[in-house]
Design an enzyme around this catalytic site. Structure first.
Site, PDB file in Angstrom:
ATOM      1  N   LYS A 146      27.869  57.382  32.596  1.00  0.00           N
ATOM      2  CA  LYS A 146      28.125  56.781  33.913  1.00  0.00           C
ATOM      3  C   LYS A 146      27.369  57.489  35.042  1.00  0.00           C
ATOM      4  O   LYS A 146      26.917  56.845  35.986  1.00  0.00           O
ATOM      5  CB  LYS A 146      29.620  56.787  34.213  1.00  0.00           C
ATOM      6  CG  LYS A 146      30.417  55.775  33.403  1.00  0.00           C
ATOM      7  CD  LYS A 146      31.853  55.759  33.868  1.00  0.00           C
ATOM      8  CE  LYS A 146      32.656  54.738  33.095  1.00  0.00           C
ATOM      9  NZ  LYS A 146      34.035  54.614  33.621  1.00  0.00           N
ATOM     10  N   ASP A 181      35.587  50.521  38.644  1.00  0.00           N
ATOM     11  CA  ASP A 181      36.797  51.175  38.132  1.00  0.00           C
ATOM     12  C   ASP A 181      37.916  51.246  39.174  1.00  0.00           C
ATOM     13  O   ASP A 181      39.088  51.060  38.847  1.00  0.00           O
ATOM     14  CB  ASP A 181      36.476  52.599  37.649  1.00  0.00           C
ATOM     15  CG  ASP A 181      35.703  52.600  36.340  1.00  0.00           C
ATOM     16  OD1 ASP A 181      35.879  51.659  35.536  1.00  0.00           O
ATOM     17  OD2 ASP A 181      34.918  53.546  36.111  1.00  0.00           O
ATOM     18  N   THR A 236      29.498  53.212  29.804  1.00  0.00           N
ATOM     19  CA  THR A 236      30.688  54.020  29.587  1.00  0.00           C
ATOM     20  C   THR A 236      30.299  55.422  29.150  1.00  0.00           C
ATOM     21  O   THR A 236      29.114  55.793  29.188  1.00  0.00           O
ATOM     22  CB  THR A 236      31.661  53.286  28.620  1.00  0.00           C
ATOM     23  OG1 THR A 236      32.888  54.007  28.579  1.00  0.00           O
ATOM     24  CG2 THR A 236      31.092  53.132  27.226  1.00  0.00           C
TER      25      THR A 236
END
Ligand code: ATR
Length: 275
Positions: A67, A104, A63
């Site tokens: 990333k 995501d 995170t």
């Protein structure tokens, strides 16, 4: 039997809900794993990742702010990670190559389409922001075949850059860029992918973008309405969602990549909402 090791790496990391989410997944599926949170110093991400896998770790979530570094560090990238330019999931493949994935986009689309029952196919979609968070989800949004996808950003040139980058994935969708002030008619779906709320700011949109049926989705989440969702409700929006479901769905997709089975997400989202 020793548990398989997983972790999320970030900085800061103490707020992360990922250990809770993955331990609920493990309980539910009976998978024997341990998932922790690791705070990596800003310039030691590579060392932390190398140490983790050399200790026998099986998979990492990544995170903020690592990333993009995770993406660069990997030997291989899945197709969806390649296009996203960032990775939130790392693992070793069967030849011990560090592989990067990005879950995501699947997380956002699953939450919108499956959890909230909002079809993206055929919709006029407005996406706010042109940073890493938006780049990470554009490919999956376009794969749903919206009628149009407009990227609005404070710095219009970044939105233009994303339009060029994703032009070959637009299919029949009209893919456009603009500043926040330009759109002046209702959209079917508006997705906030800016980090404006972190500074207590709102993108300066015209209220005309909200119509009676407009769905508003903030990729951020909070216990109360996010500032963007509050603004949308003040303009009359009634179908307003935050990104908690996306967080759980991206975690479920990482879990599936690592363990080969997809946990039930509804019960986990419900549990996280109640605390
Ligand atoms: P992330 O990984 O969260 O996407 P990022 O790449 O820094 O982080 O991108 C942040 C996004 O939020 C960008 O679209 C940024 O706009 P700029 O490209 O113009 O910088 C947007 N953003 C950040 N703060 C904002 C603010 N106060 N008002 C509007 N947009 C903002």
């Amino acid at each position: 039997m020793d548990k398989d090791l997983y972790a999320v790496v970030g900085n800061p990391i103490s707020h992360s809900k990922s250990p809770r989410i993955h331990s609920l997944f493990a309980q539910q599926t009976g998978e024997n794993l341990d998932y922790t949170a690791i705070q990596a110093p800003e310039n030691e991400f590579r060392t932390v990742v190398t140490d983790f896998f050399s200790r026998g770790g099986q998979g990492l979530n990544v995170t903020v702010p690592f990333k993009e570094e995770a993406w660069k560090l990997a030997d291989y990238r899945t197709e969806r990670a390649q296009k996203a330019g960032a990775a939130n999931t790392l693992y070793l493949d069967n030849k011990n190559h560090l592989t990067a994935d990005n879950t995501d986009g699947v997380g956002l689309v699953s939450d919108l389409v499956n959890n909230h029952g909002i079809p993206i196919s055929g919709a006029r979609v407005l996406v706010l922001g042109a940073g890493g968070a938006v780049r990470g989800v554009l490919g999956l949004l376009l794969a749903q075949k919206p009628e149009s996808l407009t990227i609005a950003n404070r710095t219009v040139s970044r939105a233009q850059g994303l339009v060029l980058m994703f032009a070959d994935e637009a299919g029949g969708a009209s893919l456009e860029s603009c500043g926040f002030e330009a759109p002046d008619a209702p959209f079917d779906i508006i997705i906030n992918g800016t980090s404006a709320s972190l500074q207590g700011d709102l993108p300066p949109l015209s209220p005309a973008v909200i119509g009676p049926g407009t769905v508003v989705y903030d990729m951020m989440y909070s216990l109360d309405a996010t500032p963007f969702n509050q603004w949308a409700m003040d303009q009359g929006a009634t179908r307003v969602f935050d990104g908690l479901g996306m967080l759980v769905e991206q975690a479920a997709e990482s879990f599936r990549v690592w363990r080969g089975l997809r946990p039930d997400t509804a019960s986990v989202i419900k549990e996280l909402r109640t605390v």
